[in-house]
Structure formats: structure tokens, C-alpha cells
Design a protein around this motif. Structure first.
Motif, short mmCIF file in Angstrom:
data_model
loop_
_atom_site.label_atom_id
_atom_site.label_comp_id
_atom_site.label_asym_id
_atom_site.label_seq_id
_atom_site.Cartn_x
_atom_site.Cartn_y
_atom_site.Cartn_z
N PHE A 1 0.81 -1.22 0.00
CA PHE A 1 0.00 0.00 0.00
C PHE A 1 0.85 1.28 0.00
O PHE A 1 0.60 2.18 -0.81
CB PHE A 1 -0.97 -0.01 1.19
N PRO A 2 1.86 1.42 0.89
CA PRO A 2 2.68 2.64 0.85
C PRO A 2 3.40 2.82 -0.48
O PRO A 2 3.59 3.96 -0.95
CB PRO A 2 3.67 2.45 2.00
N ILE A 3 3.83 1.73 -1.09
CA ILE A 3 4.53 1.81 -2.38
C ILE A 3 3.57 2.29 -3.47
O ILE A 3 3.91 3.14 -4.29
CB ILE A 3 5.12 0.44 -2.74
N VAL A 4 2.36 1.74 -3.46
CA VAL A 4 1.34 2.16 -4.43
C VAL A 4 1.00 3.64 -4.24
O VAL A 4 0.92 4.41 -5.21
CB VAL A 4 0.07 1.30 -4.28
N MET A 5 0.83 4.08 -2.98
CA MET A 5 0.47 5.47 -2.72
C MET A 5 1.60 6.42 -3.09
O MET A 5 1.36 7.51 -3.61
CB MET A 5 0.09 5.64 -1.25
N LEU A 6 2.86 6.03 -2.83
CA LEU A 6 3.98 6.87 -3.24
C LEU A 6 3.98 7.05 -4.75
O LEU A 6 4.18 8.16 -5.26
CB LEU A 6 5.31 6.24 -2.79
N SER A 7 3.74 5.97 -5.48
CA SER A 7 3.71 6.04 -6.94
C SER A 7 2.58 6.93 -7.42
O SER A 7 2.76 7.76 -8.33
CB SER A 7 3.57 4.63 -7.53
N MET B 1 5.32 8.13 3.64
CA MET B 1 4.95 6.78 3.26
C MET B 1 5.71 5.74 4.07
O MET B 1 5.19 4.66 4.38
CB MET B 1 5.18 6.57 1.76
N ILE B 2 6.96 6.05 4.42
CA ILE B 2 7.72 5.14 5.28
C ILE B 2 7.05 5.04 6.64
O ILE B 2 6.87 3.95 7.20
CB ILE B 2 9.18 5.62 5.42
N MET C 1 10.90 -4.31 7.28
CA MET C 1 12.23 -4.01 6.72
C MET C 1 12.25 -4.28 5.22
O MET C 1 12.82 -3.49 4.44
CB MET C 1 13.29 -4.83 7.44
N LEU C 2 11.61 -5.37 4.79
CA LEU C 2 11.52 -5.66 3.37
C LEU C 2 10.72 -4.57 2.66
O LEU C 2 11.08 -4.12 1.56
CB LEU C 2 10.86 -7.02 3.15
N GLN C 3 9.64 -4.15 3.28
CA GLN C 3 8.79 -3.12 2.69
C GLN C 3 9.54 -1.80 2.51
O GLN C 3 9.51 -1.19 1.44
CB GLN C 3 7.57 -2.88 3.58
N ILE C 4 10.24 -1.36 3.55
CA ILE C 4 10.97 -0.10 3.48
C ILE C 4 12.12 -0.20 2.49
O ILE C 4 12.40 0.74 1.74
CB ILE C 4 11.46 0.32 4.87
N GLY C 5 12.80 -1.34 2.46
CA GLY C 5 13.86 -1.53 1.49
C GLY C 5 13.34 -1.40 0.06
O GLY C 5 13.96 -0.73 -0.78
N LEU C 6 12.19 -2.02 -0.23
CA LEU C 6 11.60 -1.93 -1.55
C LEU C 6 11.14 -0.51 -1.85
O LEU C 6 11.31 -0.01 -2.97
CB LEU C 6 10.41 -2.90 -1.64
N PHE D 1 -4.22 10.71 7.60
CA PHE D 1 -4.62 11.99 7.02
C PHE D 1 -4.30 13.17 7.93
O PHE D 1 -4.07 14.27 7.45
CB PHE D 1 -6.12 11.98 6.68
N ILE D 2 -4.28 12.97 9.24
CA ILE D 2 -4.04 14.10 10.14
C ILE D 2 -2.59 14.17 10.63
O ILE D 2 -2.24 15.09 11.38
CB ILE D 2 -4.98 14.06 11.36
N SER D 3 -1.74 13.24 10.18
CA SER D 3 -0.39 13.16 10.74
C SER D 3 0.71 13.55 9.75
O SER D 3 1.87 13.29 10.00
CB SER D 3 -0.13 11.74 11.26
N GLY D 4 0.33 14.17 8.63
CA GLY D 4 1.34 14.62 7.69
C GLY D 4 1.82 13.56 6.73
O GLY D 4 2.95 13.66 6.23
N VAL D 5 1.00 12.56 6.46
CA VAL D 5 1.38 11.51 5.50
C VAL D 5 0.91 11.88 4.10
O VAL D 5 1.69 11.91 3.15
CB VAL D 5 0.78 10.15 5.92
N TYR D 6 -0.38 12.18 3.95
CA TYR D 6 -0.93 12.51 2.65
C TYR D 6 -1.03 14.02 2.42
O TYR D 6 -1.10 14.47 1.28
CB TYR D 6 -2.32 11.88 2.49
#
Length: 270
Positions: free
Chosen positions: A31-37, A69-70, A121-126, A190-195
């Protein structure tokens, strides 16, 4: 076999199960990878973030959204993953069956947290690889930045994991777990500075977000990946890493106490 060894064995099993669940892989791992893209491509036409008056400088949209996203990935891996997973296991009788075995509660916790640690760790590495090679994001070269990244990550992932264990008690059934947990996690993002840039939020909402750990995880990650000039946009006008550490440690302790008090299967043991 001792408690820790059982926990490590359990972590291996939990990780295998995790990667067999397609919905879990998408909503927590990818999900974070998709949203970053999506954000990087959707807002690329608006130009760099933080440009000077003459149009120079600034950073790309991908670089701007990467730290958020991280932080979101850490929250998803810990809170959402474990809260839903344990609630489902409670509902389908898995915990009841485990309660009838010699598996100690501590080994079960080690297994769950170990799985979260490995997959995150795998997620953040990717995520970092995609940011660097797909979106040409310049990663930090300063060793101190990576030291900050390491302790923010470790505090964040352990805090998220124990809070996920504690929150797993809220859903009344395994079927309702997703409906109960995902809205909590989504609102926090949404309220924490992610999006959205944290400075865009009204002051009262910034104060509300400051109570919860995600805001501080995102702030800590911004201090690693964003130029120092962006610190002025934070609530206190600086990165405030001491505050990041204090808040995350407090929530870690709260999560440990809450998970110990609320977790149950058939018998009580440690």
C-alpha cells in the motif's frame, strides 16, 4: 526449547503465513509503495516542493512524500496488521487452540513482532529502491541521518506492534476487525502529515495529531529525508527529535502495558 527460540520459530511461521495472504500483502506491504507512486505521478505536473521565488531549488513530489509513506508503512505493518490478524485468530479459534499448547504468551508475542520486523524491513527496502531508481530520489549520504532513521524506525515499529496487539481486543469479532481498525489507521494517516503537508492542517487538528505516534514517526522520517530548510514547516519550527523520541517511548510503554493487560487466550501465563 526455550521461550526465545520458540518465538523465533514462530516468527518464521508467521512470516510465511503473511506472504500467503494476498489482501494483507496489498493493504499493509504494498500500500505505501502504491500510494507513493500515485502521489508522485499525480502531482508531478505541479513542479517541485519548496522552490525558491525564482523557481529554483525544491525537491520532487516523490522525495516529499517518501518519509510520510515510510511512516505509514510502519504503522500499517504494526498496528493494522497485528490488530486485524490477532482479532481474526481470536474469532476463528486459533488463540483458543494455541492456549491449549505449551506455547508461552511471550513466544507468541515474539513471533508476531518478529514477523512485523521482517516484513516492514523488506517493505521499506523496496520503497527506498523504488524511490531511488523509479523516481530518482536522492537518498541521504550523511551517516548521522541514517542513525536517526534507525532509531526512529526501531522505536516506531516496536511501538506500532505492541499497540496493534493491544488494539486487537477492540473488535468484537474477527469479521469486524477490518471495519474497526482500518478507519482508525486511515484517519491517523490523514491528520499526521502523511498525505497532506502537516503545516496545511488547522492548529487544533495538529494538536490532536500530536497526541498520537504517527505524527512523530513521520516528523522523524522527514528529518532524515528532507532538506533542513523544511524543518521550519514543522509545528515547532524544528525537527524536534527529542520530542519524537519521548513520545514514541511513552507510547511504547503504554502499548506494552495495554497489550499485557488485554491479551487473553484460555490460560494466563507469561
Amino acid at each position: 526449547m526455550n521461550t526465545i527460540a520458540l518465538g523465533v520459530t514462530r516468527a518464521t511461521y508467521e512470516t510465511r503465513v503473511y506472504f500467503r495472504q494476498s489482501d494483507t500483502i496489498f493493504f499493509t506491504f504494498l500500500f505505501p509503495i502504491v500510494m507513493l507512486s500515485i502521489f508522485s505521478v499525480a502531482f508531478s505536473a505541479t513542479g517541485n516542493v519548496g522552490t525558491n521565488a525564482d523557481g529554483t531549488g525544491g525537491i520532487s513530489q516523490a522525495a516529499f512524500y517518501l518519509p510520510g509513506m515510510i511512516a505509514a508503512g510502519i504503522l500499517l505493518s504494526g498496528v493494522q496488521n497485528l490488530a486485524v490478524d490477532i482479532a481474526v485468530e481470536r474469532g476463528d479459534g486459533t488463540l483458543k487452540r494455541l492456549g491449549g499448547t505449551p506455547l508461552p504468551v511471550l513466544s507468541y508475542f515474539i513471533g508476531k513482532i518478529g514477523q512485523v520486523l521482517l516484513t516492514s524491513m523488506l517493505q521499506i527496502g523496496l520503497l527506498l529502491l523504488i524511490a531511488r531508481f523509479a523516481f530518482d530520489v536522492e537518498l541521504p549520504t550523511d551517516g548521522d541521518k541514517w542513525v536517526t532513521f534507525a532509531w526512529v524506525y526501531l522505536l516506531g515499529i516496536f511501538t506500532s506492534a505492541v499497540l496493534g496487539i493491544a488494539l486487537s481486543r477492540i473488535p468484537r469479532t474477527g469479521k469486524s476487525a477490518t471495519a474497526v481498525i482500518i478507519p482508525i489507521v486511515l484517519v491517523l494517516q490523514f491528520i499526521s502529515g502523511v498525505y497532506l503537508a502537516f503545516s496545511m492542517l488547522p492548529e487544533w487538528l495538529q494538536n490532536v495529531a500530536s497526541v498520537f505516534p504517527l505524527k512523530w514517526m513521520a516528523q522523524g522520517m522527514r528529518s532524515v529525508f528532507l532538506p533542513d530548510s523544511f524543518a521550519s514547516q514543522e509545528q515547532g519550527g524544528e525537527w524536534g527529535l527529542t520530542g519524537v523520541a519521548i513520545v514514541l517511548v511513552v507510547w511504547l510503554v503504554v502499548g506494552l502495558i495495554a497489550s499485557r493487560l488485554t491479551f487473553r487466550w484460555i490460560r494466563k501465563d507469561s
